[in-house]
Design a protein around this motif. Structure first.
Motif, PDB file in Angstrom:
ATOM      1  N   ALA A 147       0.758  -0.985   0.000  1.00 17.45           N
ATOM      2  CA  ALA A 147       0.086   0.114   0.196  1.00 17.45           C
ATOM      3  C   ALA A 147       0.929   1.239   0.009  1.00 17.45           C
ATOM      4  O   ALA A 147       0.642   2.220  -0.586  1.00 17.45           O
ATOM      5  CB  ALA A 147      -0.851  -0.095   1.225  1.00 17.45           C
ATOM      6  N   GLN A 148       1.936   1.288   0.850  1.00 19.05           N
ATOM      7  CA  GLN A 148       2.841   2.508   0.903  1.00 19.05           C
ATOM      8  C   GLN A 148       3.446   2.415  -0.581  1.00 19.05           C
ATOM      9  O   GLN A 148       3.703   3.672  -1.003  1.00 19.05           O
ATOM     10  CB  GLN A 148       3.813   2.193   1.731  1.00 19.05           C
ATOM     11  CG  GLN A 148       3.381   2.364   3.338  1.00 19.05           C
ATOM     12  CD  GLN A 148       4.276   1.845   4.382  1.00 19.05           C
ATOM     13  OE1 GLN A 148       5.424   1.328   4.134  1.00 19.05           O
ATOM     14  NE2 GLN A 148       4.173   2.162   5.486  1.00 19.05           N
ATOM     15  N   ARG A 151       1.039   4.243  -2.736  1.00 21.32           N
ATOM     16  CA  ARG A 151       0.925   5.745  -2.694  1.00 21.32           C
ATOM     17  C   ARG A 151       2.299   6.525  -3.121  1.00 21.32           C
ATOM     18  O   ARG A 151       2.058   7.668  -3.537  1.00 21.32           O
ATOM     19  CB  ARG A 151       1.030   5.889  -1.223  1.00 21.32           C
ATOM     20  CG  ARG A 151      -0.421   5.576  -0.527  1.00 21.32           C
ATOM     21  CD  ARG A 151      -0.878   6.096   0.784  1.00 21.32           C
ATOM     22  NE  ARG A 151       0.430   5.662   1.759  1.00 21.32           N
ATOM     23  CZ  ARG A 151       0.033   4.587   2.612  1.00 21.32           C
ATOM     24  NH1 ARG A 151      -0.933   3.809   2.440  1.00 21.32           N
ATOM     25  NH2 ARG A 151       0.909   4.281   3.183  1.00 21.32           N
TER      26      ARG A 151
END
Length: 205
Positions: A147-148, A151
């Motif tokens: 997820a990071q 992003r």
């Protein structure tokens, strides 16, 4: 002296060539780059001595060569290595073969499963539940890392190993949950008496 066609490849050797494929670098920087890119989750680069041995073997095989040497206060070792044309060809060949050809890599977990009966049903259930807990925690970390990366806008191709690890972890969690459930309700059980008649037989004996 080893030659490229006789070099015993390894994930670490492939990673070193992959890093040097981009730019010349000294061993400390190679180790740091592997960790910065998160490749240390799939390549064992924890021991710098092993990294030096791998680089030395690659050099003996003509896959890398010394670009320059020097010292400064920040880095005690400043031998800068670069990949050779032979090394580039070997790196591409290794990646191609590793991707296309499945191999039995003899991991520890299946080996331990093959002797699970020695723990007895209760002991087996306890240890598999411990593994489940660890896998769920690892899966959560993978999800957070992916997820990071998304992003940050990292290209998906740089995260494929994480996607693979997530898929494998999810599959193992589902399988283990089923085995633990079967152990818990007695669907999967055994005793030395029940196994005794098979002790002289293999799976197809």
């Amino acid at each position: 002296m080893p030659t490229p066609d006789r070099f015993k490849r390894s994930p670490l050797a492939m990673a070193v060539l992959g890093i040097l494929h981009l730019e010349p670098m000294h061993p400390y920087a190679i180790q740091r780059r592997i960790k910065e890119w998160g490749k240390d989750k799939v390549v064992n680069v924890g021991q710098r001595a092993q990294l030096y041995k791998t680089i030395a073997r690659l050099q003996d095989a003509g896959l890398v060569t010394v670009r320059a040497t020097g010292r400064d206060q920040q880095y005690p070792e400043r031998t800068v290595y670069e990949i050779t044309d032979t090394g580039r060809a070997a790196c591409t060949a290794w990646i191609t073969d590793m991707l296309a050809v499945p191999r039995n890599e003899f991991p520890e977990f299946p080996a331990a499963l093959s002797f699970l009966m020695l723990l007895g049903p209760d002991g087996a259930r306890e240890e598999l539940e411990r593994r489940l807990k660890a896998l769920r925690a690892g899966h959560s970390e993978l999800e957070t890392g992916i997820a990071q990366a998304v992003r940050f806008g990292l290209p998906r191709v740089t995260m494929l190993e994480d996607e693979y690890q997530r898929a494998v972890t999810e599959a193992e969690i589902r399988w283990l949950e089923g085995v633990v459930a079967d152990l818990a309700d007695g669907t999967l059980t055994w005793s030395w008496e029940s196994l005794a008649r098979f002790q002289d037989q293999g799976p197809t004996g």
